[in-house]
Design an enzyme around this catalytic site. Structure first.
Site, PDB file in Angstrom:
ATOM      1  N   SER A   1       0.835  -1.203   0.000  1.00 26.37           N
ATOM      2  CA  SER A   1       0.000   0.000   0.000  1.00 26.37           C
ATOM      3  C   SER A   1       0.865   1.247   0.000  1.00 26.37           C
ATOM      4  CB  SER A   1      -0.904   0.029   1.235  1.00 26.37           C
ATOM      5  OG  SER A   1      -0.199   0.513   2.369  1.00 26.37           O
ATOM      6  N   ASP A   2       0.331   2.329  -0.545  1.00 24.00           N
ATOM      7  CA  ASP A   2       0.964   3.623  -0.315  1.00 24.00           C
ATOM      8  C   ASP A   2       0.840   3.938   1.177  1.00 24.00           C
ATOM      9  OD1 ASP A   2       2.237   6.033  -0.708  1.00 24.00           O
ATOM     10  OD2 ASP A   2       0.993   6.611  -2.403  1.00 24.00           O
ATOM     11  N   CYS A   3       1.647   4.877   1.638  1.00 26.43           N
ATOM     12  CA  CYS A   3       1.794   5.053   3.089  1.00 26.43           C
ATOM     13  C   CYS A   3       0.565   5.728   3.697  1.00 26.43           C
ATOM     14  CB  CYS A   3       3.052   5.852   3.384  1.00 26.43           C
ATOM     15  SG  CYS A   3       4.518   4.954   2.876  1.00 26.43           S
TER      16      CYS A   3
END
Length: 907
Positions: free
Chosen positions: A410-412
């Site tokens: 996932s993106d952060c």
């Protein structure tokens, strides 16, 4: 997001992690668990310090969700360091002495981040450091008696005694044994980016967050040592938007190879991991996007070619024995920073197939990337990291992202956003559940730490958790994390080599683009200009030239330093104004400094203060006080060059219309050798042949097109996106770029005048499965230099047709080639391959179709050569998308709220 402040009640003893950070012996003999001694540091707490630049300690770093003061001090002490500090809740920094120059002692309550595995202790906070002195360090780090080099995990005790290190077993069996030995809490602690490993087994912690957009970049997993030390720098290439302007695929491959090699060397040295979250391959759809500088531009075919070269360059030729793991991001339909955490986009299936998914298909199918990053936004009402259509139906089932080590990260914070901003679920626990179930294997963030509750509530299964871990550890096997591989010997001597530095310089000058020239340029190496005024906010730029997602280079050579070293030039410098000044301070002094100049060089544009992550632009105009300064400088009457830096294009109309400005160059973010590269282009030592990889729109575009309108085709909310669909008049079109010389052109090899589609498809089946990369034909053309200067030339081949769904695109880039150093009177041949994808367009259902009709090839924007041919017979589908887009309903284990499309700021 570089810093994160974690708080959780999840507990697992972390002190045993110390065993996993022990230094292996030179003649390694595996010792069974429990034998030998484990070093434990004794320490003294020195206080809580505000550390805004993360500079108190900086020799080495460890990042793990299982961070505690004991773990940090023992990690540092084992490497000979006398000081240890914890920042961001998960990151431990070591050094021989603290640097307090930019720090401030604050109250202990400011160190508010609870340590995950021991909430009774504090692990600093965001840009706040819990500082300790190690009283019993082993050896002396300052003399090099302790090593930070990464030792393959199966060469350390006690992990070596476990079946994961039994080389007589298959990799699949070794991974299965490791996953099977992990306890539930250990499994959960290894499903986040700052993975804890297992001290009980001897599995080291591992930080998955490493960056390499245009060189090894700063990130939680990357540490640049003190300047002068090994691993204190890496090669810093131009931002991708400038490299893309070179339209030089072998150059992109060479950059990828250097970045991969240096990234692996940093990993071997213990200063980074073995996976990197690059490239950013979202197309630059809207000119206001703050992160367009990270991308190859607006044309999806160009982006696809960039990916085909950069990713294999980084990873190496063998997908089972990689140099590093690359990550294609951000999947999918992500190209906006404004309220990015909660936006939902509902593109047509036609646009999905043609534009938003095409490059990711290339990344998976053709470049064999190891990892995909899901994005912040939602698509079709479903957040990308919980989007079964994107992550399962398209990515894995349709494109075959099914190698044992293929994983989704996932993106952060994107998993938390599913609940917090999208309101897709009613709890954070449920957000973690839907993300894991949809196919997100590892989270950058902390919501996955709630999976113990998700499991207890029946929202997820242990089998799905084990599947995610299996993918992750299988990926680490491909880079030799456990056994080493052919890249394990790479070290700091392989970083910033002369060859790498030359490639960075080449990328900088090849991408520079000539937007206007009345004959002033090139100046010539023996030019008659003596008094040169160098004016503007980029004149003395260093780090400013790097753009975002940068690391620390060995050097940064500013334009000013290059100009001052030019023989025969008496340089007068004045900044004149800031990038985005609020008053005219400095303008008068700069004009006075230029009054006696024989030549004026203005260097301005935009930088990270105007375009950046989380910062879209609100206009396309040149900053007003810069325009005022340019106007006053031009009025002096001396020959004048304007050099514009920055990733996004600015409307240059007032500059082009100013008769006092002779020449205009766009220089992007040229990075470490930006100064010398620019000087050599101005002098003509290097030819200029870059082409704009993005359209330069008029400033009025922002009032004509809603930034949230995801549709490519013109409609009531938009005048159209990219050069293919824009109905207005561009200031400078996509692909624009002038030269210092002139050329003549002639066809060598052309297509036939007509083709039967059925016969064409049948003949193409001999080349393998029919799809968009199936070869069609190759066009060739001779380019002769008819001018006065040796020059490169970029040939852009466009295609238009009268076939397919309405509206029709104006034209589409279908091939390109860069020729190098064509001498005066000399010639070279463009080789321009075409595929079935060159001919095809997506229909309303997302099918890629070759349509009958009339087609026209055009060389370059001015169509200096053209050729027409016809396709006859029945239309043929060469590719499909599953289920014609996201379904209206999916089965979730928790209640969900499908989101409506965003037409204004949502979050």
């Amino acid at each position: 997001m570089i810093g994160r402040n974690h708080n959780s009640s999840l507990s697992l003893a972390a002190t045993s992690l110390l065993a996993s950070s022990a230094v292996a012996q030179s003649n390694f003999t595996c010792k069974s668990a429990g034998t030998g001694t484990t070093y434990n540091a004794t320490s003294k707490y020195l206080g809580c310090y505000l550390d805004p630049s993360v500079s108190i300690l900086g020799a080495v770093k460890l990042s793990t969700i299982a961070m505690t003061p004991q773990l940090c001090t023992s990690f540092c002490g084992a490497r000979g360091y006398s000081y240890a500090g914890i920042n961001f809740g998960t990151q431990c920094f070591c050094d021989v002495a603290p640097n307090y120059s930019n720090a401030k002692l604050v109250d202990d309550t400011k160190c508010s981040s609870k340590c995950y595995t021991d909430p009774s202790q504090r692990c600093g906070a965001t840009y706040v450091e819990s500082l300790y002195q190690v009283l019993n360090p082993q050896g002396n780090a300052s003399t090099g008696s302790a090593s930070n080099n990464y030792i393959p995990a199966c060469e350390t005790s006690p992990l070596c005694s476990h079946q994961v290190c039994n080389t007589s077993l298959s990799t699949a069996d070794r991974v299965a044994s490791l996953v099977g030995e992990l306890q539930l809490e250990e499994k959960i602690l290894n499903l986040v980016d700052s993975a804890a490993g297992s001290g009980r087994l001897g599995l080291p912690p591992y930080e998955w967050w490493n960056e390499a957009t245009h060189g090894v970049g700063s990130a939680p997993g990357v540490q640049f040592a003190h300047m002068g030390s090994n691993y204190s720098y890496a090669t810093s290439f131009p931002s991708p938007i400038l490299t893309a302007a070179a339209f030089d695929d072998p150059l992109v491959r060479a950059i990828g190879e250097v970045v991969g090699r240096e990234g692996r060397a940093f990993g071997n040295g213990g200063f980074a991991g073995f996976d990197y979250w690059a490239p950013n391959m979202n197309a630059f759809r809207d000119p206001r996007w703050g992160r367009g500088q990270e991308t190859p531009g607006e044309d999806i075919y160009h982006v696809q070619n960039y990916i085909k070269n950069y990713v294999p360059g980084m990873q190496g030729p063998d997908v089972d024995q990689k140099q590093i793991i690359a990550t294609c991001k951000h999947y999918a339909v992500y190209d906006l920073e404004t309220d990015r955490y909660g936006n939902d986009y509902n593109p047509s299936v036609q646009d999905l197939a043609d534009y938003y998914l095409a490059a990711f298909k290339t990344c998976v199918r053709d470049a064999h990337v190891g990892s995909i990053m899901c994005s912040y936004n939602a698509v079709g009402g479903y957040p990308s990291c919980a989007n079964e259509y994107l992550l399962e139906e398209v990515l894995r089932e349709h494109w075959g992202f099914n190698a044992p080590g293929s994983y989704v990260v996932s993106d952060c914070g994107a998993v938390t956003d599913i609940y917090q901003f999208h309101n897709f679920t009613n709890t954070e626990e449920a957000a973690a559940s839907v993300a894991l179930n949809a196919g997100t294997d590892i989270e950058c963030g902390s919501s996955f730490l709630k999976l113990n509750s998700s499991l207890a509530d029946g929202q997820v299964t242990l089998a799905r958790m084990d599947q995610a871990l299996t993918r992750l550890y299988s990926a680490l096997f491909t880079v030799g994390y456990f056994d080493g591989n052919q890249y394990t010997s790479l070290d700091f001597s392989d970083v910033a080599t002369p060859d790498a530095q030359n490639i960075a310089y080449t990328a900088a000058h090849e991408g520079m683009t000539l937007l206007q020239n009345n004959g002033l340029l090139p100046l010539g190496e023996t030019n008659s200009y003596k008094n040169v005024a160098v004016i503007g906010p980029y004149a003395n730029a260093t780090t400013q030239m790097q753009g975002d997602y940068s690391g620390t280079p060995k050097y940064l050579r500013s334009p000013l330093s290059a100009f001052q070293n030019q023989s025969g030039w008496n340089v007068t410098y004045a900044m004149g104004t800031l990038i985005n000044a609020y008053n005219d301070s400095g303008i008068s002094a700069a004009v006075d400094a230029a009054k006696n100049a024989d030549l004026i060089i203005y260097l301005g544009g935009i930088d990270g203060s105007i375009e950046n992550e989380q910062l879209d632009r609100t206009n396309l105009t040149y900053p007003s006080y810069q325009l005022e300064l340019i106007s006053q400088l031009a009025a002096i009457g001396a020959p004048m060059v304007v050099v514009t830096f920055g990733g996004g294009q600015l409307d240059h109309t007032p500059i082009f219309d100013n008769a006092g400005v002779c020449s205009v160059i766009w220089a992007g973010y040229p990075s470490q050798d930006g100064g010398p590269a620019l000087l050599d282009v101005l002098l003509g030592v290097q030819s200029i042949a870059g082409r704009l990889p993005i359209t330069q729109y008029p400033a009025s575009y922002v009032n004509e097109t809603n930034i949230f309108d995801i549709a490519l085709r013109p409609n009531v909310n938009s005048t159209g996106r990219t050069y293919k669909w824009y109905t207005g008049t561009a200031v400078r079109p996509f692909g624009f770029g002038m030269h210092y010389t002139t050329f003549a052109f002639s066809w060598d090899g052309q297509p036939s005048s007509h083709y039967d589609i059925t016969e064409l498809i049948a003949a193409s089946q001999d080349s393998g499965p029919i799809n968009d990369i199936t070869p069609f034909t190759t066009v060739t053309a001779t380019v002769q230099n008819t001018g006065k200067h040796t020059s490169d030339y970029v040939g852009l081949l466009f295609l238009s047709s009268d076939s397919g769904p309405l509206p029709l695109p104006i034209k589409s880039l279908v091939s390109y080639d860069r020729l190098h150093n064509i001498t005066v009177g000399g010639s070279d041949q463009l080789i321009l391959p075409l595929t079935l994808g060159s001919l095809a367009r997506s229909d309303e259902n997302g099918n890629l179709v070759v349509y009958p009709g009339n087609y026209k090839l055009m060389l370059d924007n001015d169509a200096c050569l053209t050729f027409e041919f016809a396709l006859m017979g029945a239309a043929a589908i060469i590719e499909t998308l599953p289920t014609q887009g996201p379904r209206s309903q999916y089965n979730f284990t928790v209640p969900v709220n499908v989101q409506a499309p965003s037409w204004q700021a949502y979050s």
